[in-house]
Scaffold this motif. Sequence first.
Motif, PDB file in Angstrom:
ATOM      1  N   SER A   1       0.947  -1.238  -0.068  1.00  0.00           N
ATOM      2  CA  SER A   1       0.163   0.038  -0.031  1.00  0.00           C
ATOM      3  C   SER A   1       1.010   1.055  -0.084  1.00  0.00           C
ATOM      4  CB  SER A   1      -1.078   0.081   1.063  1.00  0.00           C
ATOM      5  OG  SER A   1      -2.069   1.029   1.139  1.00  0.00           O
TER       6      SER A   1
ATOM      7  N   ILE B   1      -1.662   4.644  -3.947  1.00  0.00           N
ATOM      8  CA  ILE B   1      -2.468   3.379  -4.468  1.00  0.00           C
ATOM      9  C   ILE B   1      -3.706   3.602  -3.619  1.00  0.00           C
ATOM     10  CG2 ILE B   1      -2.729   0.837  -3.597  1.00  0.00           C
ATOM     11  CD1 ILE B   1      -0.973   0.875  -5.633  1.00  0.00           C
TER      12      ILE B   1
ATOM     13  N   TRP C   1      -9.485  -1.817  -2.388  1.00  0.00           N
ATOM     14  CA  TRP C   1      -8.064  -2.306  -2.556  1.00  0.00           C
ATOM     15  C   TRP C   1      -7.657  -3.112  -1.380  1.00  0.00           C
ATOM     16  CZ3 TRP C   1      -3.179  -2.562  -1.129  1.00  0.00           C
ATOM     17  CH2 TRP C   1      -2.197  -2.954  -1.985  1.00  0.00           C
TER      18      TRP C   1
ATOM     19  N   ALA D   1      -5.586   0.021  -9.860  1.00  0.00           N
ATOM     20  CA  ALA D   1      -4.043  -0.304  -9.533  1.00  0.00           C
ATOM     21  C   ALA D   1      -4.033  -1.918  -9.145  1.00  0.00           C
ATOM     22  CB  ALA D   1      -3.626   0.453  -8.177  1.00  0.00           C
TER      23      ALA D   1
END
Length: 508
Positions: free
Chosen positions: A96, A100, A111, A406
């Motif tokens: 991370s 991101i 995410w 991402a």
Amino acid sequence: MADSRTAAQEIAAGYESVGAAVELGTVFVDGQVDPSARVRIPLSMINRHGLVAGATGTGKTKTLQNLAEQLSAAGVPVLMADVKGDLSGLAKAGESSDRITARAAETGDDWAPTGYPVEFLSLGGDSGAIPIRATITGFGPVLLSKVLGLNATQESTLGLIFHWADSQKLALLDTKDLRSVIQHLTSDEGKADLKGIGGVSSATAGVILRALVNLEAQGGADFFGEPEFEPSDLMREIDGKGVISLLELADQQANPKLFSTFLMWLLAELFEHLPEAGDLDKPKLVFFFDEAHLLFDDASKAFLERIEQTVKLIRSKGVGVFFCTQLPTDIPNDVLSQLGARIQHALRAFTPDDQKALSRTVKTYPTTPNYKLAEVLTSLGIGEAIVTVLSERGAPTPVAWARLRAPRSLMGALGGDAITAAAQASPLHAKYGETVDRESAYEKLTAKIESAPEAPAPAAEAPRRQEKEEPGMFEQILSNPAVKSFLRSAASSAGREITRGLFGTRRR
Ligand SMILES: Nc1ncnc2c1ncn2[C@@H]1O[C@H](COP(=O)(O)OP(=O)(O)OP(=O)(O)O)[C@@H](O)[C@H]1O
Ligand SMILES: [Mg+2]
């Protein structure tokens, strides 16, 4: 009520799907990104194929990583060429960072760092990955011609040589075997056989022989032999996740043409062996051809037609194919028109050629009131793309400027030690780890002659030879008329004569 929707919502409406989908990202329009306006490819449409294109450094590889991750998570196995080694990070959870986190917010992404089941394969070399091979017989004359850089006449000659070997049931396992057959045909003893094939000049056979010797000198021999890779090994699941098979380009010396042609062989094999599947909720396997221009550069017309045919037909077998390249113009039009999804990263427009490619690219998109495509395509940010795909109903979706998600796995290379460790732990290691130098063409031949009084065994089950004969022996045996007539009847009575598929690969 349509007018109360924003432009972003209107575009995203074209991407709505009932079934599961691969989430690409969210719509960017009128100077801002709308995290609720999703851009996605329905899983049921992945077998309608796609293109990922863009100038260097614009985010193509990360897009492939993204696609592979989500396919794997949905239980779909994937095969990718890892040309630069930077897809190996798929095996490890990502890290991370502020960037991101910001991208996740913009792209409506919950995410979380995630690693995926990866199988590391390579064509020879010592990258630490599991070495995989094809036999020359299995590879067939069309693909081998591409690797050898043969012209059309030479290609058809090689086809005749294969046909002769096939009809004699001479399995050509490695390059030595093919070399010995061509040497035989160009020798004094083999002249009659050469005539019998029809239309083969010994000069052309000589050119092929030299190309083969060159390939061997460049280390190409390592890729041919046994055990031959079984494409069904690509179609695995681990804990409900599809296995991502990464074909590593072992080292700089590796032959990129061989690499891309080998991928085509795998696709052709799948085409020959998979049953018709009809419409599926999700594909059975997805193929990614990175650096796809390698496949098309100076390819013969016949070769291009076969690619087009294979791509067209394999979709009904549940296999999706994504090409990845810098310019969409690297892909021949007949193939391009088969690709349902377009993910176009930024293009450069420095040179007149760039300009031409740009305007041709713009023409391949549906018209859009929302963007000036020629301008947008040259000003896209990294990790952004102009997208159109096929909706669940099979219609082209509205053109979307998408900010892309991402990857959840590591962006970047995993490192050689980790790849070696993964390969050692793989169930495929025992199967493919070592080359088996079993039999060669002439050994098979003499094995058949020994079993002559009985019904000859099919080629694949021919008894193993205890020791190798001298090459001269092979030529003597072949030139004996009695042997030849025996061989002819053996080939027809055994009922297992090799037949070849669309791409000249052997049908099993
Ligand atoms: N979707 C994304 N999310 C986050 N970062 C990204 C994304 N796409 C690209 N990037 C950033 O841009 C860099 C370059 O992307 P990438 O390696 O995918 O480019 P490429 O088009 O494959 O380039 P090349 O043609 O040189 O292989 C990445 O290392 C990453 O930092
Ligand atoms: Mg890349």
